[in-house]
Motif scaffolding. Structure first.
Motif, PDB file in Angstrom:
ATOM      1  N   MET B   1      51.578  75.241  63.923  1.00  0.00           N
ATOM      2  CA  MET B   1      50.565  74.648  64.806  1.00  0.00           C
ATOM      3  C   MET B   1      49.729  73.625  64.030  1.00  0.00           C
ATOM      4  N   ASP B   2      49.539  72.430  64.615  1.00  0.00           N
ATOM      5  CA  ASP B   2      48.678  71.433  63.960  1.00  0.00           C
ATOM      6  C   ASP B   2      47.384  71.278  64.772  1.00  0.00           C
ATOM      7  N   ILE B   3      46.517  70.383  64.290  1.00  0.00           N
ATOM      8  CA  ILE B   3      45.194  70.251  64.925  1.00  0.00           C
ATOM      9  C   ILE B   3      45.297  69.782  66.388  1.00  0.00           C
ATOM     10  N   GLN B   4      46.301  68.937  66.678  1.00  0.00           N
ATOM     11  CA  GLN B   4      46.481  68.482  68.071  1.00  0.00           C
ATOM     12  C   GLN B   4      46.854  69.668  68.974  1.00  0.00           C
ATOM     13  N   ASP B   5      47.774  70.502  68.463  1.00  0.00           N
ATOM     14  CA  ASP B   5      48.167  71.698  69.239  1.00  0.00           C
ATOM     15  C   ASP B   5      46.938  72.590  69.464  1.00  0.00           C
ATOM     16  N   PHE B   6      46.121  72.695  68.402  1.00  0.00           N
ATOM     17  CA  PHE B   6      44.948  73.577  68.496  1.00  0.00           C
ATOM     18  C   PHE B   6      43.953  73.046  69.539  1.00  0.00           C
ATOM     19  N   ARG B   7      43.744  71.725  69.529  1.00  0.00           N
ATOM     20  CA  ARG B   7      42.823  71.134  70.531  1.00  0.00           C
ATOM     21  C   ARG B   7      43.373  71.357  71.953  1.00  0.00           C
ATOM     22  N   GLN B   8      44.694  71.212  72.046  1.00  0.00           N
ATOM     23  CA  GLN B   8      45.340  71.434  73.355  1.00  0.00           C
ATOM     24  C   GLN B   8      45.105  72.889  73.807  1.00  0.00           C
ATOM     25  N   LEU B   9      45.225  73.794  72.847  1.00  0.00           N
ATOM     26  CA  LEU B   9      45.005  75.220  73.141  1.00  0.00           C
ATOM     27  C   LEU B   9      43.574  75.455  73.639  1.00  0.00           C
ATOM     28  N   LEU B  10      42.605  74.810  72.983  1.00  0.00           N
ATOM     29  CA  LEU B  10      41.196  74.966  73.393  1.00  0.00           C
ATOM     30  C   LEU B  10      40.982  74.420  74.802  1.00  0.00           C
ATOM     31  N   ASP B  11      41.584  73.263  75.072  1.00  0.00           N
ATOM     32  CA  ASP B  11      41.434  72.671  76.407  1.00  0.00           C
ATOM     33  C   ASP B  11      42.057  73.564  77.477  1.00  0.00           C
ATOM     34  N   PRO B  17      39.429  83.649  71.747  1.00  0.00           N
ATOM     35  CA  PRO B  17      40.784  83.993  71.280  1.00  0.00           C
ATOM     36  C   PRO B  17      41.446  85.068  72.133  1.00  0.00           C
ATOM     37  N   ALA B  18      40.639  85.897  72.783  1.00  0.00           N
ATOM     38  CA  ALA B  18      41.230  86.950  73.619  1.00  0.00           C
ATOM     39  C   ALA B  18      42.027  86.353  74.780  1.00  0.00           C
ATOM     40  N   ARG B  19      41.696  85.121  75.157  1.00  0.00           N
ATOM     41  CA  ARG B  19      42.396  84.478  76.275  1.00  0.00           C
ATOM     42  C   ARG B  19      43.565  83.606  75.810  1.00  0.00           C
ATOM     43  N   TRP B  20      43.739  83.478  74.505  1.00  0.00           N
ATOM     44  CA  TRP B  20      44.859  82.665  74.007  1.00  0.00           C
ATOM     45  C   TRP B  20      46.160  83.429  74.196  1.00  0.00           C
ATOM     46  N   PRO B  21      47.276  82.708  74.440  1.00  0.00           N
ATOM     47  CA  PRO B  21      48.563  83.398  74.571  1.00  0.00           C
ATOM     48  C   PRO B  21      48.896  84.164  73.293  1.00  0.00           C
ATOM     49  N   GLN B  22      49.420  85.339  73.486  1.00  0.00           N
ATOM     50  CA  GLN B  22      49.729  86.218  72.353  1.00  0.00           C
ATOM     51  C   GLN B  22      50.611  85.521  71.320  1.00  0.00           C
ATOM     52  N   ALA B  23      51.581  84.736  71.821  1.00  0.00           N
ATOM     53  CA  ALA B  23      52.558  84.098  70.920  1.00  0.00           C
ATOM     54  C   ALA B  23      51.903  83.063  70.002  1.00  0.00           C
ATOM     55  N   MET B  24      50.751  82.501  70.437  1.00  0.00           N
ATOM     56  CA  MET B  24      50.116  81.434  69.658  1.00  0.00           C
ATOM     57  C   MET B  24      48.887  81.927  68.901  1.00  0.00           C
ATOM     58  N   ARG B  25      48.447  83.107  69.226  1.00  0.00           N
ATOM     59  CA  ARG B  25      47.127  83.537  68.749  1.00  0.00           C
ATOM     60  C   ARG B  25      47.034  83.606  67.220  1.00  0.00           C
ATOM     61  N   ALA B  26      48.002  84.215  66.583  1.00  0.00           N
ATOM     62  CA  ALA B  26      47.931  84.402  65.122  1.00  0.00           C
ATOM     63  C   ALA B  26      47.892  83.053  64.417  1.00  0.00           C
ATOM     64  N   ALA B  27      48.774  82.137  64.830  1.00  0.00           N
ATOM     65  CA  ALA B  27      48.831  80.817  64.191  1.00  0.00           C
ATOM     66  C   ALA B  27      47.526  80.051  64.442  1.00  0.00           C
ATOM     67  N   ALA B  28      47.008  80.174  65.662  1.00  0.00           N
ATOM     68  CA  ALA B  28      45.780  79.447  65.999  1.00  0.00           C
ATOM     69  C   ALA B  28      44.593  79.983  65.196  1.00  0.00           C
ATOM     70  N   LEU B  29      44.519  81.290  65.064  1.00  0.00           N
ATOM     71  CA  LEU B  29      43.410  81.879  64.294  1.00  0.00           C
ATOM     72  C   LEU B  29      43.498  81.486  62.816  1.00  0.00           C
ATOM     73  N   LEU B  31      44.854  78.715  61.648  1.00  0.00           N
ATOM     74  CA  LEU B  31      44.442  77.306  61.539  1.00  0.00           C
ATOM     75  C   LEU B  31      42.929  77.176  61.662  1.00  0.00           C
ATOM     76  N   ARG B  32      42.354  77.897  62.621  1.00  0.00           N
ATOM     77  CA  ARG B  32      40.908  77.828  62.814  1.00  0.00           C
ATOM     78  C   ARG B  32      40.162  78.241  61.537  1.00  0.00           C
ATOM     79  N   ASP B  33      40.660  79.266  60.871  1.00  0.00           N
ATOM     80  CA  ASP B  33      39.950  79.776  59.688  1.00  0.00           C
ATOM     81  C   ASP B  33      40.182  78.922  58.439  1.00  0.00           C
ATOM     82  N   ARG B  34      41.261  78.136  58.428  1.00  0.00           N
ATOM     83  CA  ARG B  34      41.583  77.391  57.197  1.00  0.00           C
ATOM     84  C   ARG B  34      41.329  75.888  57.329  1.00  0.00           C
TER      85      ARG B  34
END
Lengths: 191, 149
Positions: B1-11, B17-29, B31-34
């Motif tokens: 996941m890159d920053i564009q994907d992450f922004r898309q996820l937020l939109d 994070p509880a509402r993020w899709p399970q398949a993307m949640r770990a990668a998104a978290l 990226l958010r933390d790093r």
């Protein structure tokens, strides 16, 4: 207008026995109507305030919603959803009618704006300014995006319930919410 | 996941994070933390959503306003009920007033009078003891003949 020095989350609306109360309203019992009206008027006023940005118009809309609650109580089917959803759906249609009659030129209510921007204790000043900015940017969004954001966040409705209010399928509602969030974020950033 | 994907996820799913899709949640978290850009975007989205959820505590004026709206609704309901009753009475009068117009009115009065006489005839007999009344009720012709003679 007084502004309290405290910000809180939305209280849960008690719903116990609403179907029974609606049956009593349908039978013409004023006491049951008053109970339901007193329970639902505050959240409906908040919703109409956010949609219309005009307190007098919001009050007229809620009066009309309550009148329909009285006249059409027999049509309410608790199996199909919460009373709050039904009442918000009526309020949404009435707000939409008014917004469309106004056209693109939204007359923002000075009193409603003042409520958000009123002087407040120092520790709340920044939050007040943000709230005032949010109100202005929210009012500038297309009406459906504003309604989706208001129902989902401000009224704390779940997606399916908010979708039912707006008469959208769930997929269309999430799409609308996504567009609303993105548009509001862009406006708040000054893009 | 890159920053564009992450922004898309937020939109698409918002900042919770509880509402993020399970398949993307770990990668998104992760990226958010790093990633500082992802963290800034997440903070901005979180703050906006917190503002959207926030509303002032209910004031005494809010309660008065709600009470005023409820009272106005009650007044409207009562006024319309009174108007409906008045209009029902007016409609009944419009529909049935021909009964009281001449010559139907005269006929109606006659029927009512006949009904009154019939009712009198069906009344129970008066108590016994009055000889004149007894005579009137049992032997009216004899009384008549006695008077003539």
């Amino acid at each position: 207008m007084g502004v309290t020095a405290e910000w809180v989350s939305a209280p849960a609306v008690p719903e116990a026995g609403e179907a029974a109360l609606m049956a009593r309203v349908a039978a013409g019992e004023e006491a049951a109507f008053r109970l339901l009206a007193e329970r639902h008027a505050p959240p409906l006023l908040r919703f109409a305030d956010r949609m219309l940005r005009n307190r007098a118009e919001a009050e007229e809309v809620v009066q009309e919603v309550l009148w329909r609650l009285w006249r059409q109580a027999g049509r309410f089917d608790a199996e199909r959803g919460r009373l709050a959803t039904w009442l918000h759906a009526i309020a949404w249609r009435l707000c939409l009618d008014r917004l469309r009659r106004r056209g693109a030129d939204l007359p923002l209510d000075a009193a409603a704006e003042a409520r958000d921007a009123a002087p407040s204790p120092l520790d709340l000043a920044s939050r007040q300014a943000e709230m005032a900015a949010l109100a202005v940017h929210l009012a500038a969004l297309p009406e459906r995006q504003r309604a989706a954001l208001t129902l989902f966040y401000h009224q704390e409705m779940e997606g399916p319930e908010a979708a039912a209010v707006l008469r959208l399928d769930l997929r269309a509602f999430w799409s609308l919410l996504r567009r609303g969030r993105a548009a509001l974020r862009a406006r708040m950033r000054g893009d | 996941m890159d920053i564009q994907d992450f922004r898309q996820l937020l939109d698409t799913h918002g900042a919770d994070p509880a509402r993020w899709p399970q398949a993307m949640r770990a990668a998104a978290l992760t990226l958010r933390d790093r990633n500082p850009q992802a963290q800034a975007a997440w903070r901005e989205a979180s703050r906006l959503e917190a503002l959207l959820r926030t509303r002032p505590a209910e004031t005494a004026e809010d309660r008065l306003r709600a009470a005023r709206v409820v009272a106005a609704s009650m007044a409207r309901i009562r006024a319309e009920a009174a108007a409906r009753e008045a209009s029902l009475a007016a409609r009944l009068w419009q529909e049935w007033r021909w009964l009281f117009a001449r010559p139907v009115g005269v006929g109606l009065a006659g029927v009512m009078l006949a009904g009154w006489f019939a009712g009198q005839g069906l009344l129970p007999l008066p108590p016994r003891g009055d000889p004149v009344l007894e005579l009137l009720l049992t032997e009216p012709l004899a009384l008549f003949e006695e008077d003539v003679s």
